[in-house]
Design an enzyme around this catalytic site. Sequence first.
Site, PDB file in Angstrom:
ATOM      1  N   CYS A  24       0.802  -0.859  -0.079  1.00 55.95           N
ATOM      2  CA  CYS A  24      -0.011  -0.259  -0.016  1.00 55.95           C
ATOM      3  C   CYS A  24       0.838   1.334  -0.482  1.00 55.95           C
ATOM      4  CB  CYS A  24      -1.074  -0.074   1.347  1.00 55.95           C
ATOM      5  SG  CYS A  24      -1.798  -0.936   1.245  1.00 55.95           S
ATOM      6  N   ARG A  68       1.815   0.961  -5.873  1.00 56.52           N
ATOM      7  CA  ARG A  68       2.509  -0.385  -5.337  1.00 56.52           C
ATOM      8  C   ARG A  68       0.989  -0.804  -4.734  1.00 56.52           C
ATOM      9  NH1 ARG A  68       6.474   1.735  -1.972  1.00 56.52           N
ATOM     10  NH2 ARG A  68       5.108   0.557  -0.241  1.00 56.52           N
ATOM     11  N   TRP A  77      -3.201  -1.955  -1.559  1.00 60.60           N
ATOM     12  CA  TRP A  77      -3.576  -3.939  -2.405  1.00 60.60           C
ATOM     13  C   TRP A  77      -3.280  -4.646  -1.224  1.00 60.60           C
ATOM     14  CZ3 TRP A  77       0.886  -7.048  -1.987  1.00 60.60           C
ATOM     15  CH2 TRP A  77       0.708  -8.676  -3.331  1.00 60.60           C
ATOM     16  N   ASN A  84       1.013   1.254   6.128  1.00 62.78           N
ATOM     17  CA  ASN A  84       1.163  -0.057   5.247  1.00 62.78           C
ATOM     18  C   ASN A  84       1.894  -1.145   5.619  1.00 62.78           C
ATOM     19  OD1 ASN A  84       1.470  -1.196   2.906  1.00 62.78           O
ATOM     20  ND2 ASN A  84       3.930   0.443   3.111  1.00 62.78           N
ATOM     21  N   GLY A  85       1.280  -1.887   5.460  1.00 65.05           N
ATOM     22  CA  GLY A  85       1.816  -3.400   6.121  1.00 65.05           C
ATOM     23  C   GLY A  85       1.064  -4.689   7.125  1.00 65.05           C
ATOM     24  N   GLU A 128      12.937 -14.255 -17.908  1.00 63.89           N
ATOM     25  CA  GLU A 128      12.562 -12.809 -17.721  1.00 63.89           C
ATOM     26  C   GLU A 128      10.970 -11.730 -19.049  1.00 63.89           C
ATOM     27  OE1 GLU A 128      12.369 -11.336 -15.510  1.00 63.89           O
ATOM     28  OE2 GLU A 128      11.912  -8.873 -16.618  1.00 63.89           O
ATOM     29  N   LYS A 153       7.295 -11.292 -17.905  1.00 59.40           N
ATOM     30  CA  LYS A 153       7.242  -9.649 -18.771  1.00 59.40           C
ATOM     31  C   LYS A 153       5.729  -9.819 -19.369  1.00 59.40           C
ATOM     32  CE  LYS A 153       9.170  -7.669 -16.909  1.00 59.40           C
ATOM     33  NZ  LYS A 153       9.659  -8.176 -15.769  1.00 59.40           N
ATOM     34  N   GLU A 209       2.691 -10.803 -16.494  1.00 61.99           N
ATOM     35  CA  GLU A 209       2.206  -9.922 -15.668  1.00 61.99           C
ATOM     36  C   GLU A 209       1.472  -8.245 -16.497  1.00 61.99           C
ATOM     37  OE1 GLU A 209       4.369  -8.469 -12.800  1.00 61.99           O
ATOM     38  OE2 GLU A 209       6.979  -8.129 -15.027  1.00 61.99           O
ATOM     39  N   HIS A 212      12.165 -33.059 -22.410  1.00 63.74           N
ATOM     40  CA  HIS A 212      12.094 -33.672 -21.071  1.00 63.74           C
ATOM     41  C   HIS A 212      10.706 -33.239 -20.533  1.00 63.74           C
ATOM     42  CE1 HIS A 212      16.592 -34.815 -20.861  1.00 63.74           C
ATOM     43  NE2 HIS A 212      16.515 -33.529 -21.471  1.00 63.74           N
ATOM     44  N   LYS A 258       3.960  -3.255  -6.694  1.00 63.27           N
ATOM     45  CA  LYS A 258       5.413  -2.789  -7.128  1.00 63.27           C
ATOM     46  C   LYS A 258       6.351  -3.286  -6.407  1.00 63.27           C
ATOM     47  CE  LYS A 258       8.907  -0.822  -9.916  1.00 63.27           C
ATOM     48  NZ  LYS A 258       9.432  -1.791 -11.386  1.00 63.27           N
TER      49      LYS A 258
HETATM   50  C1  AGP Z   1       8.702  -7.938 -12.052  1.00 65.25           C
HETATM   51  O1  AGP Z   1       8.244  -7.777 -12.710  1.00 65.25           O
HETATM   52  C2  AGP Z   1       7.490  -7.876 -10.772  1.00 65.25           C
HETATM   53  N1  AGP Z   1       6.881  -6.580 -10.203  1.00 65.25           N
HETATM   54  C3  AGP Z   1       8.670  -8.958  -9.456  1.00 65.25           C
HETATM   55  O2  AGP Z   1       8.735  -9.927 -10.075  1.00 65.25           O
HETATM   56  C4  AGP Z   1       9.270  -8.262  -8.786  1.00 65.25           C
HETATM   57  O3  AGP Z   1      10.568  -8.149 -10.049  1.00 65.25           O
HETATM   58  C5  AGP Z   1       9.200  -8.551  -7.707  1.00 65.25           C
HETATM   59  O4  AGP Z   1       8.626  -8.316  -7.153  1.00 65.25           O
HETATM   60  C6  AGP Z   1      11.266  -8.058  -7.508  1.00 65.25           C
HETATM   61  O5  AGP Z   1      10.956  -6.913  -6.429  1.00 65.25           O
HETATM   62  P1  AGP Z   1      11.960  -5.657  -6.218  1.00 65.25           P
HETATM   63  O6  AGP Z   1      13.112  -5.622  -6.813  1.00 65.25           O
HETATM   64  O7  AGP Z   1      11.418  -4.936  -5.563  1.00 65.25           O
HETATM   65  O8  AGP Z   1      12.969  -6.602  -4.532  1.00 65.25           O
END
Ligand code: AGP
Length: 609
Positions: free
Chosen positions: A2, A27, A74, A100-101, A482, A486, A489, A505, A604
Amino acid sequence: MCGIIGYVGRSQALPVLVQGIRLLSYRGYDSAGVAVHDGTTLRIEKDRGRISDLAPRWDPATLAGSTGIGHTRWATHGAPNRVNAHPQSDAANVVAVVHNGILENDLALREELEKAGVTFRSDTDTEVFAHLFARDGGKDPVAAARELLDRCHGHFALAFVHADHPERIVAVRRGSPLLLGLGVRENLVASDLRALAGRADAVVELGDDQIAIVEADDVRVLDKSGSDVEVVRRPVEEHERETDKAGFAHFMAKEIHEQPERQYELVHGRMDTVRGHARFDDLPLQAADWKRIERVDLVACGTAYHACLYGAYALERLARIPARALMAHEYDARQPRLDDRTLVIAVSQSGETADTKVAVELALREKARTLAVLNVPHSAIGRLVEGVVDMHAGPEVGVASTKAYTGMLTSLLLLALAAAEARGTTNDEARELIAALDAVPDAIRRTLARTEGVVADVVREIYRAGNMLYLGRGPDAATALEGALKMKEISYIHAEGYPAGEMKHGPIALVSFDMPTVAIATAGPWRDRMLGNVREVKARDGLVVLLAAEGDVDAPKVADFVLPVPSLPPLLAPIVNVVPLQVLAYETAKRRGCDIDQPRNLAKTVTVQ
Ligand code: AGP
């Protein structure tokens, strides 16, 4: 997670809070709300939905006042709805709080408060804080804040406004990030720097178990015992004031296109181009330390974990140190054998990821050496480790990480080169890499320009796919993972990344005409075997999108689409190869009408385990 924002000063609070929520909404964006003290009482407006829809409904005449707090959520405890939105308050609206938390002992405290006659209205853990603070927050806010620190377990960043004190915000921090923004006759609290949006000239990082009493002309910071502690100000740097998309449709697009400049700055900030070596004089690990290291554990989550897979390759190949990449949330389960001959490197864009922070705390308990590759050095993880390598990607707002990823790769490569020099293992491959580093920024620019048309063709073919496969070998196995992350997500297409050798495999059972495969077969020892994998997919009617070196005459013969990338040494190629995959995901998500900068269910920074 959050985002929280608070303002006390001479201006109207509402516009500052709304702008802060907008800047924090990456966030979390299930719901949002504000509480403003109008001089007489606390006014609260909140609801489910995004700030862009909610703010126009909030009446500035009703929410008039120069002290207030705001929140974007969130959801973790309680569904995303109006009642569970923040600010939370006590029944009499004497106190409003944003959080937040996670409060881990909320049930026990809730039960105790209910027995004392308190009626709860929400399902949130946050409401507990409001009731606890309402008891003493008016006559003695420091005592009330200290009681929270004594009785509440978990991690939390809190900002309170009390009806009896229109001129004051009380902030409390344990674990979750919280900054104080110091302005001219105004002060702010925020989850991160972006939300301060250029209003603050300096920032103060509130430490764990610290309390802040924030007024327009004064800020006090106290420790858990209630004693004043020194307020350590840090000037806000110019680039940290950046808050807009600079003409791009999305932050993600802007951040993809910033990569050439960020790479140039990163390399030129670290490379002694005259003597041809990477400089890390600022780190506590120098030659003698590197010689003592017997293993490197790289720990991270998500995109940062993929960077760790690449980093392990680079360290093993160049510095000849056994190295492994581990998902941070799995680290403690291994009960890893650590000591001062093990180096644990945490990789994190935010520096606040709870899983990664816990892995670092484990490393510290076991007396391992620790470093972190971060985009936010002044972060929770940055404060824990012995030394920080700043990836200098600049603020990354798009939830899908792009420029931070390539910043991680280059930072880890430079670190591996420095370790190789320290350990006397610099070989021809290392020297070739050092010579070629300068070519990376232009290689990214060329790739962006030369793949744009092909990506548009590919998107037309694949945007309705339900599943996709990404394949790569060697350090580009990380690129495949990676690229798949992308795509999944931001376009919500189920995409899986695999080391291509794994195909026979199992995964090859998935191949069919309606499951596109993206394969990475750029220059290097794995190219021929990759083309073999591509033929296996084609033989089963699979559509293939192939990343290949410019001028590779075989590529168009075996693939449906070819994304040309400049030829680079195998350990440099992944830094450029990921870029067309970022663009492919971005353009596919756009074609599918997805929310690119704020994908559903994501945030994020994941500051909860
Ligand atoms: C990546 O596109 C994602 N948003 C997510 O996997 C992110 O990389 C992960 O949560 C780690 O975040 P950080 O790099 O801030 O630790």
